[in-house]
Design a protein around this motif. Structure first.
Motif, PDB file in Angstrom:
ATOM      1  N   GLN A  80      -4.123  -6.246   4.126  1.00  0.00           N
ATOM      2  CA  GLN A  80      -2.898  -5.973   4.888  1.00  0.00           C
ATOM      3  C   GLN A  80      -1.743  -5.652   3.942  1.00  0.00           C
ATOM      4  O   GLN A  80      -0.805  -4.953   4.311  1.00  0.00           O
ATOM      5  CB  GLN A  80      -2.566  -7.176   5.779  1.00  0.00           C
ATOM      6  N   VAL A  83      -0.527  -2.022   3.663  1.00  0.00           N
ATOM      7  CA  VAL A  83       0.239  -1.351   4.714  1.00  0.00           C
ATOM      8  C   VAL A  83       1.552  -2.051   5.042  1.00  0.00           C
ATOM      9  O   VAL A  83       2.442  -1.443   5.635  1.00  0.00           O
ATOM     10  CB  VAL A  83      -0.607  -1.177   6.007  1.00  0.00           C
ATOM     11  N   GLY A  94       4.745   0.948  -1.002  1.00  0.00           N
ATOM     12  CA  GLY A  94       3.805   1.429  -0.009  1.00  0.00           C
ATOM     13  C   GLY A  94       4.490   1.958   1.225  1.00  0.00           C
ATOM     14  O   GLY A  94       5.688   2.172   1.207  1.00  0.00           O
ATOM     15  N   PRO A  95       3.795   2.163   2.270  1.00  0.00           N
ATOM     16  CA  PRO A  95       2.383   1.808   2.453  1.00  0.00           C
ATOM     17  C   PRO A  95       1.449   2.705   1.639  1.00  0.00           C
ATOM     18  O   PRO A  95       1.742   3.856   1.382  1.00  0.00           O
ATOM     19  CB  PRO A  95       2.148   1.985   3.944  1.00  0.00           C
ATOM     20  N   TYR A  96       0.328   2.119   1.251  1.00  0.00           N
ATOM     21  CA  TYR A  96      -0.626   2.799   0.387  1.00  0.00           C
ATOM     22  C   TYR A  96      -1.736   3.483   1.184  1.00  0.00           C
ATOM     23  O   TYR A  96      -2.584   4.148   0.594  1.00  0.00           O
ATOM     24  CB  TYR A  96      -1.221   1.813  -0.616  1.00  0.00           C
ATOM     25  N   LEU A  97      -1.759   3.286   2.469  1.00  0.00           N
ATOM     26  CA  LEU A  97      -2.758   3.913   3.349  1.00  0.00           C
ATOM     27  C   LEU A  97      -2.051   4.630   4.487  1.00  0.00           C
ATOM     28  O   LEU A  97      -1.172   4.053   5.132  1.00  0.00           O
ATOM     29  CB  LEU A  97      -3.711   2.872   3.935  1.00  0.00           C
ATOM     30  N   LYS A  98      -2.442   5.857   4.747  1.00  0.00           N
ATOM     31  CA  LYS A  98      -1.918   6.574   5.914  1.00  0.00           C
ATOM     32  C   LYS A  98      -2.675   6.118   7.148  1.00  0.00           C
ATOM     33  O   LYS A  98      -3.882   5.959   7.121  1.00  0.00           O
ATOM     34  CB  LYS A  98      -2.103   8.079   5.738  1.00  0.00           C
ATOM     35  N   GLY A 100      -2.563   3.282   8.753  1.00  0.00           N
ATOM     36  CA  GLY A 100      -2.861   1.861   8.879  1.00  0.00           C
ATOM     37  C   GLY A 100      -4.183   1.482   8.245  1.00  0.00           C
ATOM     38  O   GLY A 100      -4.891   2.301   7.657  1.00  0.00           O
ATOM     39  N   LEU A 101      -4.519   0.228   8.387  1.00  0.00           N
ATOM     40  CA  LEU A 101      -5.723  -0.338   7.791  1.00  0.00           C
ATOM     41  C   LEU A 101      -6.936   0.026   8.654  1.00  0.00           C
ATOM     42  O   LEU A 101      -6.976  -0.300   9.836  1.00  0.00           O
ATOM     43  CB  LEU A 101      -5.562  -1.856   7.691  1.00  0.00           C
TER      44      LEU A 101
END
Length: 145
Positions: A80, A83, A94-98, A100-101
């Protein structure tokens, strides 16, 4: 001759007989029985490959997190932290992910451990059965550490 043509035309207009339809249905069932399992095996393998690709993406995002923050997320922060900024993460960018997780292809959350059993970090999907171990689609998929 004209009478012969009319007889052929009226026969064609009547449609298929029951036996002809049963033969066609039997052929379709035979083809489905032969081709169906092969298609399902390919689909199952695709889910395992998708899990491997998602785990590699999570691993890369964790590396960027470590570059920014100076450490990997703790077990309490988990994935988590990629994000949403953890309270103790100075330098978080971040967030490091586009988007969401992600969850694994079977709808279960990825598991994270720091340190993992072999040292370093571990990202794990338990496969289709969501239980440790297994073979084929039930096999665990993890990052390479």
């Amino acid at each position: 001759m004209n009478r012969f043509i009319r007889r052929q035309a009226s026969r064609a207009a009547r449609g298929f007989t029951l036996i002809e339809m049963l033969v066609v249905i039997a052929i379709i069932a035979l083809l489905a029985g032969l081709v169906g399992p092969a298609v399902m095996d390919r689909l199952g393998g695709a889910k395992s490959k998708t899990a491997g690709i998602q785990i590699a993406d999570l691993d890369k995002a964790l590396e960027i997190f470590k570059l920014d923050v100076g450490r990997y997320p703790s077990n309490a922060e988990g994935l988590q932290a990629l994000v949403a900024k953890p309270a103790s993460a100075g330098g978080w960018n971040g967030p490091y992910l586009k988007g969401g997780l992600p969850t694994d292809p079977w709808g279960n959350p990825y598991r994270y451990a720091n340190p993992g059993p072999g040292g370093g970090i571990e990202i794990l999907s338990l496969g289709a059965d969501n239980a440790p171990g297994g073979e084929g689609e039930n096999a665990d998929v993890r990052n390479k550490q």
